[in-house]
Every structure is written in structure tokens, then in C-alpha cells.
Enzyme design. Structure first.
Site, mmCIF file in Angstrom:
data_model
loop_
_atom_site.group_PDB
_atom_site.id
_atom_site.type_symbol
_atom_site.label_atom_id
_atom_site.label_comp_id
_atom_site.label_asym_id
_atom_site.label_seq_id
_atom_site.Cartn_x
_atom_site.Cartn_y
_atom_site.Cartn_z
ATOM 1 N N ASP A 10 0.365 0.420 9.085
ATOM 2 C CA ASP A 10 1.593 -0.080 9.709
ATOM 3 C C ASP A 10 2.619 1.043 9.872
ATOM 4 O OD1 ASP A 10 1.865 -3.537 8.663
ATOM 5 O OD2 ASP A 10 0.090 -2.336 9.048
ATOM 6 N N ASP A 18 -2.186 5.672 6.349
ATOM 7 C CA ASP A 18 -1.534 4.373 6.346
ATOM 8 C C ASP A 18 -1.769 3.708 7.701
ATOM 9 O OD1 ASP A 18 0.351 2.329 5.545
ATOM 10 O OD2 ASP A 18 1.835 3.337 6.792
#
Length: 208
Positions: free
Chosen positions: A4, A2
Site C-alpha cells: 500500500d 511494501d
């Protein structure tokens, strides 16, 4: 992995919301989505709608403000040094993820795209939404294209929309994650350094 709150310390949509004066609202919706309280696709539409009218010049400002998580650059360099394929899959935006990936020598990434008309954000995205299910599909597709068995894959994330890829990976790691993710992920690293995940990966004896 991922992007963020995993590869970087911020949520890009919140930085963009600063330009729209909607950060408080966007932050609240983001938190609910990452805790798994509301559907990610629904939350994305709601948050992006508040960005209508923001000029594309905001991307440059956001890129300048983005901060890599401590240990992120070192982790990516270590993976690449081992000859492993590194990929980013984000519920954020390609306009930020693409240059971020390039700065780290990462060529595989998938993220949402923001619709722009006359140099302004419309408050909508274009193309398929990169949600929880799409993140898992991306991991499986990349593993297949690289000829890597799923048992030899690693997935790292912090929010509820990362749970499917974390569950599908040979080594699924919750990093500085929300409680719902920590509870369901096979492995968990509290942070603050992202390269701390190496201990888990190396202890598994697998080669990603």
C-alpha cells in the site's frame, strides 16, 4: 517491498472503508500509524473493526480500483529479468495482495487476513498481525531460504511500519515516504516512479 502506497498508489483498507462508510476515520488513523504516532497493531484493530458487516464482494470492487504505482510493473519485470527474488510484505490484506502478486508473477508474499463469517467481514483479522517487526522477520526468513546474504537484500517502503526491514536490508529505500521514514532510511526516492529505485540499487554495485 511494501504494497500500500508503495507498489500501489492507494491504501486498500481505505478502499474497503468506502463500503462501510468509515473512510474518513480510517484514513485519519492510517496517517497517524504511518507517521509512527500510534502502534500499527493497535491502529489495524481499530480500522478493521469499522469494516464489520462489509460483504466479501467488496474485494472484487477494491481489486478493480487498485492502481499500480507508476514504474511498479517495470521494476518488478526488471528484477525478475535479473533473476532476483521479488517478495511483497504488507500490513494490508492477503485477499487483495494475493491476486495482485499473481498478476505480477510474484509468488512470495505475506499479509494480514480478514475474518469472514457468512460472507461478511467480522471486523477482525485472523492469524498473526503483519506489523513492523514481522516485516523485518519476513525479509530475514526469505533471504535465508533463498540463500541470499542480508547485505544483498533490498527493502522498499513508505511508512513507519517499514522502518525495521528498511534498516535491516543491505539497501533500505524510503519511497514517497512519510518524513519519519525519510529521516531514518539510508536512501530515499520521492517518487512518483517506483523504478527510480533502480538507480540507487545499481549505484551500490551489489547484486540482490
Amino acid at each position: 517491498m511494501d504494497v500500500d502506497s508503495t507498489l500501489i498508489t492507494q491504501e486498500v483498507i481505505e478502499l474497503l472503508a468506502d463500503h462501510a462508510g468509515t473512510r474518513e476515520l480510517v484514513t485519519e488513523v492510517t496517517e497517524r500509524a504511518m507517521r509512527g504516532e500510534i502502534d500499527f497493531g493497535e491502529s489495524l484493530r481499530e480500522r478493521v473493526a469499522t469494516l464489520a458487516g462489509v460483504p466479501v464482494s467488496a474485494f472484487e470492487d477494491v481489486l478493480e480500483r487498485v492502481t499500480l504505482t507508476p514504474g511498479a510493473r517495470e521494476l518488478v519485470a526488471e528484477f525478475q529479468g535479473r533473476g532476483w527474488t521479488v517478495a511483497l510484505v504488507s500490513g494490508g490484506f492477503e485477499e487483495i495482495v494475493a491476486p495482485l502478486a499473481a498478476s505480477l508473477g510474484i509468488t512470495h508474499f505475506r499479509a494480514n487476513r480478514l475474518e469472514v463469517v457468512d460472507g461478511l467481514l467480522t471486523g477482525r483479522t485472523t492469524g498473526p498481525v503483519i506489523d513492523r517487526a514481522t516485516k523485518e522477520v519476513t525479509l530475514r526468513e526469505l533471504a535465508a531460504s533463498e540463500g541470499v546474504d542480508m547485505a544483498d537484500t533490498v527493502a522498499i517502503g513508505d511508512g513507519a511500519n517499514d522502518l525495521d526491514m528498511i534498516g535491516a536490508a543491505g539497501i533500505g529505500i524510503a519511497f514517497a515516504a512519510k518524513p519519519v521514514v525519510v529521516a531514518q532510511a539510508p536512501f530515499s526516492v520521492p517518487g512518483p516512479r517506483l523504478d527510480a529505485v533502480l538507480e540507487i540499487i545499481d549505484a551500490s554495485g551489489r547484486t540482490a
